[in-house]
Design a protein around this motif. Structure first.
Motif, PDB file in Angstrom:
ATOM      1  N   GLU A 949       0.837  -1.201   0.000  1.00  0.00           N
ATOM      2  CA  GLU A 949       0.000   0.000   0.000  1.00  0.00           C
ATOM      3  C   GLU A 949       0.873   1.253   0.000  1.00  0.00           C
ATOM      4  N   ALA A 950       1.909   1.258   0.844  1.00  0.00           N
ATOM      5  CA  ALA A 950       2.818   2.396   0.936  1.00  0.00           C
ATOM      6  C   ALA A 950       3.590   2.585  -0.371  1.00  0.00           C
ATOM      7  N   THR A 954       3.304   5.933  -2.701  1.00  0.00           N
ATOM      8  CA  THR A 954       4.480   6.758  -3.024  1.00  0.00           C
ATOM      9  C   THR A 954       4.596   6.982  -4.518  1.00  0.00           C
ATOM     10  N   SER A 955       4.370   5.906  -5.291  1.00  0.00           N
ATOM     11  CA  SER A 955       4.438   6.009  -6.745  1.00  0.00           C
ATOM     12  C   SER A 955       3.352   6.949  -7.282  1.00  0.00           C
ATOM     13  N   ALA A 956       2.143   6.823  -6.736  1.00  0.00           N
ATOM     14  CA  ALA A 956       1.040   7.667  -7.198  1.00  0.00           C
ATOM     15  C   ALA A 956       1.282   9.127  -6.857  1.00  0.00           C
ATOM     16  N   PRO A 967      -4.821  15.796  -6.235  1.00  0.00           N
ATOM     17  CA  PRO A 967      -5.806  14.760  -5.908  1.00  0.00           C
ATOM     18  C   PRO A 967      -5.499  14.107  -4.554  1.00  0.00           C
ATOM     19  N   ARG A 968      -6.540  13.639  -3.892  1.00  0.00           N
ATOM     20  CA  ARG A 968      -6.383  12.936  -2.624  1.00  0.00           C
ATOM     21  C   ARG A 968      -5.941  11.499  -2.880  1.00  0.00           C
ATOM     22  N   VAL A 969      -5.008  10.995  -2.066  1.00  0.00           N
ATOM     23  CA  VAL A 969      -4.597   9.594  -2.138  1.00  0.00           C
ATOM     24  C   VAL A 969      -5.113   8.912  -0.881  1.00  0.00           C
ATOM     25  N   ALA A 991      -5.249   8.535   4.549  1.00  0.00           N
ATOM     26  CA  ALA A 991      -4.034   8.661   3.744  1.00  0.00           C
ATOM     27  C   ALA A 991      -3.093   7.503   4.040  1.00  0.00           C
ATOM     28  N   PRO A 992      -2.568   6.806   3.026  1.00  0.00           N
ATOM     29  CA  PRO A 992      -1.631   5.695   3.261  1.00  0.00           C
ATOM     30  C   PRO A 992      -0.352   6.218   3.904  1.00  0.00           C
ATOM     31  N   LEU A 993       0.245   5.438   4.762  1.00  0.00           N
ATOM     32  CA  LEU A 993       1.480   5.835   5.438  1.00  0.00           C
ATOM     33  C   LEU A 993       2.660   5.759   4.485  1.00  0.00           C
TER      34      LEU A 993
END
Length: 993
Positions: A949-950, A954-956, A967-969, A991-993
Motif C-alpha cells: 500500500e505504501a 508513493t508512486s502515485a 488529488p487525494r490519495v 491517507a496511506p502511510l
C-alpha cells in the motif's frame, strides 16, 4: 547545479527524527499531536539549493522596477512577465520541486526562508558584534588587521572591495570570508543539517558553546552559503518577497492560518494539501494560541480632516460618523490569554505573547499564585464572575507610582524583573493596558464591531488598578477634536494618538484604515523651524551603509557661557536628526562638509568644541561616529513636535520627533540658535499653544451646534430601508463600487457602499479584480469602459447586492444570474445561465411581485407536456446539488462529482476490486482509466498489505505531485466506510502511510 543525494525511506525517517527531536519534542510526541502530519519520502535538499534557486533569483528579481509587463501578449504567450509574476514563479518552482523530490513537509525549508516568523526555535542571542568576534576567532585573524577591523566595524567604510559592503554585515562577512574559505564549491550540508545545528545554537551558552557550531558551518559551507546563514541567524533576509507571498503560494489559506496561530509548523503540516480548505473554526482566534494582531495604519496625510474621511470611508454608515481617539502608548504590544484550569493553584492559567509571538509568560506569570512573577499575582479580582476564558489585546507599559506617569519603553523589562523579585516595592512596575477583547467564554469576537467588543470588555474586565486596566478613549465626530488631544499627550511625553472606527471588525495581521496612528511629527511648535548646527554624524546600515545617515545637531553657547571662559565655537549636543532627508539633501550636505569630518575618539573627545552631556563622554549620551568643527559645518532647519526631557543630550532637553526640513546654506554657523534663544522660543511657543487650544475649543463647540441643527432639520440622507440592516452576509468579500445603481431601484454610490459595509463586507476605492475583488457598476462610465477594454473582467450590477439583502434568509449569498451581470466573461455568463430555468425563474431566490408578473407575461403559451425536451435526470440532480438541495443521504449520491482512479496491486482479489468499482459507480462517481488524467480527484490504493500500500501510494504521489489542486490519495477503507456510513467521510484520516 549540485546533485541531491538520494536516500532510502529509512534514512529519510532517521533524518526527520534528528531534525525535529532537537527542536524539543520527540517523534512520538509529534505523532500524537499531529497524527496526520506529512512525512517526507526523501532527504531534504542541500542548503545550497536555497540560495542558488530561491534567494539569489529573488534578490536579482527585486532589482527590477516594479509594475506591469511592458510587452504585450503575443500569439505564443507573454513575451515578458512583470517582476511580481517572476517572483511568484521562482517561489512556485521551488515549492513544486520540494514536493516532488522531498515530500509534502515543507517546514524544514520554510523556517529558514522565514526565520523571523519561526516561533519554534528560541532566540540565538547573537548580534552583529558577537558574530563578528566569532568569525575573527575562527579565521584566526588579528582584530586590528584590515579585515578584522572591517568585520568588527561593519558600519564604517572599509578599504577596497569591502567598502562596498559598508552597512551590510552579512555582505561584509562574505567579502572577508572569500579571502580565506575552507571550500569554494557549495557545501554538503542539507537543510535538515542546518536546522539541527541552529537548534543547538539557540540553546548554546556563551562563546565556548557557540564557537564549535560556527566552526562546523565554516568547514562545511562556502562563503556565499555562510553569508546567507548569517542573514538567517540575524533574521534579516530581505529577499524581495514578503511572508504573506510565501505563505499564500504554499497554500491559499496559509496566511489565514498563520494569522490565528503564529505557527509555521501548523501552516506546513495542516495545509500540506493545496486542495484542503480550513473550516470556519480553524480561521478564528483560539484560546491559548498566539495570533497575529491588527496593526494601526501609518499616518498618510497631514490633514486631520482627510484622516477622518478615510476612517469613515473604511466603514461608512451615513448616520454614524463617530470615531474614537486613544492615546498611543509607549510600551510593548501584548496579548493575554486566560483559561480556567483546576490543575493550577487559583484555578486560572495565563499566557502572554508579544506582537512577534515571543512568549513572556515566564516574566508576567502563569498563575494567580506564581512566585517571582511580575503581574498575574495581582490579578485575582481583575475579571468579572463567570469569565471562564478570555483573550485580551493591549499594551504592556511601565508605570512609576511615585511620579504617577508612564515611563519609556526601555524600562519595561527591568521593571518587570524588579517587580518579580520584590512585589511590595514602590518602584516602577508593569501595567497591562487593554484596548480590545478577541475571545470570551468560548466565543471568538473578531467578527463583532469594535463598539460591541468594547462593551463586552467593560463587562468582563473590571480590572486591577495600576496592574490591569481598560485603556480609555474619547468619542469624537469632528477632526477639530484631534489636535487638542494630540497636543496634550505630546506635553505628557506620549507617542501620539490612534484613531479607531467603532464600526469595524478586528482584522488579524492587517494594517488598514480602521485604525490610524497619528504621530506629532507634523506639528509646528516653534514657528516654521529650528535652525541648528550639524556637529556629528552616525553611519547607517542597509541601503545607507557606508555613509553618514543621521546627524547630531547642536546649539551655540550663550554669551554668559563665553564670558565665563567657554570657547565661542562651543556647541551643546541638542538633538539627533535622521528623518526627512532626500538623496539630494545627503549629496548637498556631503559636498559642503567633504574633507572636514574627523573620527570620534572617546579617549580624547573634542570638548573644546562639543559638549555631549552631564555624563560627559559616558555610554548614555548620543556619541557620534564622526564629528566636525561647528565653524566648518552647516546649518540645517529642523521641524519638531515639542521639546522634552532627555539625559542623552548636554542640557537634558531635546526636540521630540525632529525631522530635517532644509539645508540653510545662506546662514553661517554663528547665525543659528544659541541655548538662550532656544529657551525664549520655547516659552513663546507654549504661550501660543494655550491661545490655539482656546480657539480650537470654540470652533469645536460651534461645529457641534451646526451639526445638531442639521440633524433637526431632517437632512439625514439615509433611506429608510437601509436602517436596521446589520448582517454578515458579505463577510470576507471586498467590493469596489464604480457607479450608482439605476435599476430596478436607484441607489447612490455612497448608499451602496453603506449597504456592503453594514452587512460585513469591505469597500475599496481602487479597482483590482485580480485579488478576488467584486466590481460593481450599472453605467459604462470612463473607468468601467477602461476596465472592460483592459481584458477579461466581470462587472456585477448593484441589483445583486439588493437581491442578496432582500432574501428572507440573509445568511445566503446569492449566485449570479444573467440580470446581475453588467459585463462578464463567457465562463461567468454560462454559470449565471445555469442558475435560472428556461423561463428565467431563479433557482435560488424569491421573486417579488413585479418580477413574477414580468416572467409570467413572457412565458410561452404552450403546455410543458408538449415540449420535445425529455426529462434529464442527471441534469436535475446536478442542479439540485449545485443549489444546495441535495436529494438526501442516499447511496446513489455518495460519490457524485468525483473522478476516481484505482491504483491496484497486481494480484489484488478480483471480487473485492469489482465490489469497490460497483460501489463507486452506483454512488455517482466516475472511474478514470489513466492516472495521467488531469480530472482525477481521488486516487484509491487497492493493496492487500501495508507495505505494498505504501509503495503504490508513493508512486502515485510522485506522479500527481505537480498538479493543482492535488488529488487525494486514500486507502480502499475510505470507499468502504463511505458506503457503510452512507456519506462521504473525510479523506485525510485514510491517507496511506
Amino acid at each position: 547545479m549540485p546533485v541531491k543525494p538520494t536516500a532510502t525511506t529509512a534514512e529519510a525517517e532517521d533524518e526527520e527524527e534528528r531534525q525535529y527531536v532537537v527542536g524539543g519534542q520527540t517523534l512520538q510526541e509529534l505523532d500524537e499531536k499531529y497524527p496526520n502530519r506529512p512525512k517526507n519520502h526523501s532527504k531534504t535538499l542541500l542548503f545550497s539549493e536555497l540560495y542558488l534557486n530561491l534567494f539569489n533569483p529573488l534578490n536579482e528579481n527585486k532589482k527590477q522596477p516594479s509594475g506591469p509587463p511592458r510587452s504585450k501578449v503575443g500569439p505564443h504567450g507573454p513575451s515578458k512577465h512583470s517582476p511580481q509574476e517572476q517572483r511568484r514563479a521562482i517561489i512556485e518552482r521551488f515549492i513544486s520541486r520540494w514536493r516532488k523530490e522531498v515530500g509534502n513537509d515543507f517546514y524544514p525549508a520554510l523556517r529558514l526562508i522565514l526565520p523571523a516568523s519561526d516561533r519554534d526555535r528560541g532566540n540565538y542571542g547573537l548580534k552583529e558584534s558577537n558574530i563578528g568576534k566569532l568569525l575573527v576567532k575562527l579565521m584566526k585573524i588579528d582584530k586590528n588587521s584590515e579585515d578584522g577591523y572591517n568585520i568588527l566595524h561593519w558600519k564604517l567604510p572599509g578599504q577596497s572591495a569591502a567598502s562596498r559592503m559598508a552597512g551590510d554585515f552579512a555582505g561584509r562577512c562574505f567579502e572577508v570570508l572569500s579571502k580565506r574559505p575552507m571550500r569554494i564549491d557549495p557545501g554538503d550540508m542539507t537543510i535538515a543539517d542546518v536546522n539541527e545545528l541552529l537548534d543547538k545554537l539557540a540553546v548554546a551558552l556563551g562563546e565556548a558553546e557557540q564557537l564549535p557550531i560556527f566552526e562546523t558551518f565554516y568547514q562545511r559551507m562556502n562563503p556565499e552559503e555562510l553569508m546567507w546563514l548569517v542573514r538567517i541567524i540575524l533574521k534579516q533576509m530581505k529577499v524581495g518577497a514578503t511572508e504573506r507571498t510565501f505563505l499564500d503560494l504554499w497554500h491559499p489559506e496559509g496566511e489565514t492560518l498563520f494569522s490565528v496561530s503564529s505557527s509555521l509548523r501548523r501552516v506546513c503540516w495542516e495545509l500540506h494539501d493545496p486542495a484542503f480548505s480550513l473550516n470556519k473554526e480553524s480561521q478564528d482566534v483560539t484560546i491559548m494560541q498566539c495570533f497575529q494582531p491588527q496593526l494601526a495604519q501609518f499616518q498618510v496625510s497631514t490633514s486631520f480632516q482627510k484622516m477622518v474621511e478615510r476612517l469613515n470611508r473604511s466603514s461608512p454608515v451615513e448616520d454614524d460618523t463617530e470615531f474614537w481617539i486613544e492615546e498611543k502608548l509607549d510600551g510593548e504590544r501584548m496579548q493575554l490569554h486566560m483559561i480556567e484550569d483546576d490543575s493550577i493553584r487559583g484555578g486560572k492559567r495565563f499566557c502572554f505573547w508579544s506582537r512577534k509571538a515571543k512568549d513572556y509568560t515566564y516574566l508576567y506569570g502563569e498563575g494567580l499564585y506564581d512566585e517571582n512573577c511580575a503581574l498575574t499575582r495581582h490579578l485575582k479580582s481583575a475579571f468579572a464572575d463567570g469569565v471562564r476564558n478570555i483573550i485580551l489585546d493591549g499594551e504592556m507599559i511601565t508605570w512609576d507610582p511615585t511620579m504617577d506617569k508612564i515611563m519609556p519603553f526601555g524600562t519595561l523589562k527591568t521593571a518587570a524583573l524588579a517587580e518579580g523579585r520584590n512585589p511590595d516595592a514602590e518602584g516602577p512596575r508593569p501595567v497591562f493596558r487593554v484596548f480590545d477583547i478577541l475571545y470570551l467564554n468560548d466565543r471568538p469576537l473578531a467578527r463583532y464591531t469594535l463598539r460591541d467588543r468594547h462593551n463586552a470588555l467593560e463587562q468582563a474586565v473590571p480590572g486591577a488598578h495600576r496592574r490591569l486596566e481598560v485603556h480609555p478613549y474619547t468619542k469624537a465626530t469632528s477632526a477639530d477634536e484631534i489636535e487638542p488631544l494630540l497636543r496634550r499627550v505630546v506635553a505628557d511625553s506620549s507617542e501620539g494618538l490612534v484613531l479607531k472606527n467603532p464600526r469595524s471588525m478586528y482584522r488579524l495581521n492587517s494594517r488598514n484604515d480602521d485604525w490610524v496612528k497619528v504621530k506629532p511629527e507634523y506639528m509646528d511648535e516653534f514657528g516654521e523651524s529650528v535652525d541648528v548646527v550639524v556637529i556629528g554624524g552616525f553611519y547607517g546600515s542597509g541601503h545607507r551603509g557606508g555613509n553618514l545617515s543621521s546627524f547630531l545637531c547642536g546649539l551655540r553657547a550663550t554669551e554668559n557661557d563665553i564670558e565665563a571662559g567657554a570657547n565661542p565655537e562651543k556647541h551643546y549636543s541638542f538633538c539627533k536628526v535622521g528623518g526627512g532627508f532626500r538623496a539630494e539633501d545627503y549629496a548637498a550636505l556631503r559636498h559642503e562638509t567633504d574633507g572636514k569630518w574627523q573620527k570620534w575618539d572617546s579617549k580624547k573627545p573634542p570638548t573644546e568644541y562639543i559638549e555631549l552631556g552631564g555624563q560627559a563622554q559616558g555610554q548614555q549620551c548620543e556619541k557620534p561616529d564622526m564629528w566636525i568643527r561647528p565653524s566648518q559645518s552647516v546649518v540645517i532647519s529642523v521641524k519638531a513636535a515639542s521639546a522634552g526631557y532627555s539625559d542623552q543630550f548636554a542640557k537634558q532637553i531635546t526636540l521630540r520627533f525632529p525631522r530635517f526640513r532644509s539645508l540653510k546654506l545662506d546662514k553661517s554657523w554663528d547665525a543659528a540658535l544659541n541655548w538662550q534663544e532656544f529657551l525664549d522660543l520655547k516659552k513663546g511657543a507654549e504661550e501660543q499653544l494655550k491661545e490655539a487650544a482656546m480657539t480650537i475649543e470654540k470652533k469645536r463647540r460651534a461645529v457641534k451646534r451646526v451639526k445638531k441643527d442639521v440633524a433637526i432639520a431632517g437632512q439625514d440622507d439615509v433611506p429608510p430601508e437601509f436602517k436596521g440592516l446589520a448582517t454578515k452576509i458579505f463577510a470576507g468579500l471586498e467590493m469596489c463600487i464604480l457607479t450608482e445603481g439605476v435599476g430596478p431601484v436607484k441607489k447612490t454610490k455612497t448608499q451602496l457602499e453603506t449597504l456592503v459595509k453594514t452587512n460585513g463586507g469591505k469597500v475599496s476605492q481602487r479597482a483590482n479584480a485580480d485579488n478576488g475583488q467584486i466590481l460593481i457598476a450599472d453605467k459604462k462610465v470612463v473607468k468601467v469602459a477602461s476596465l472592460i477594454k483592459a481584458g477579461e473582467v466581470d462587472i456585477i450590477r448593484p441589483k445583486w447586492i439588493l437581491d442578496c439583502l432582500a432574501q428572507s434568509d440573509t445568511d445566503f449569498l446569492l449566485p449570479y444570474e444573467p440580470s446581475h451581470l453588467f459585463h462578464a466573461t463567457d465562463g461567468v455568463k454560462a454559470m449565471a445561465e445555469d442558475n435560472i430555468d428556461e423561463f428565467g425563474d431563479s433557482y435560488a431566490r424569491e421573486l417579488d411581485m413585479e418580477e413574477l408578473k414580468t416572467l409570467l407575461k413572457d412565458m410561452p403559451k404552450k403546455e410543458i407536456a408538449n415540449s420535445q425536451h425529455a426529462f434529464d435526470k442527471e441534469l436535475f440532480l446536478r442542479q439540485l446539488s449545485e443549489h444546495g438541495h441535495d436529494s438526501g443521504a442516499t447511496k446513489g449520491q455518495i460519490f457524485r462529482g468525483l473522478n476516481v482512479y484505482l491504483e491496484e496491486e497486481h494480484g489484488f482479489p478480483e471480487i473485492a476490486s469489482l465490489r469497490l468499482r460497483n460501489w463507486i459507480t452506483f454512488g455517482g462517481g466516475h472511474l478514470v482509466a489513466d492516472i495521467n488524467d488531469e480530472t482525477i480527484t481521488q486516487v484509491v490504493i487497492l493493496a492487500q498489505d501495508e507495505v505494498e500500500e505504501a509503495r503504490l501510494a508513493t508512486s502515485a504521489r510522485s506522479t500527481i505531485s505537480t498538479r493543482s489542486p492535488l488529488p487525494r490519495v486514500v486507502t480502499k477503507q475510505w470507499v468502504e466506510d463511505c458506503w457503510k456510513n452512507v456519506t462521504r467521510v473525510d479523506e485525510e484520516r485514510y491517507a496511506p502511510l
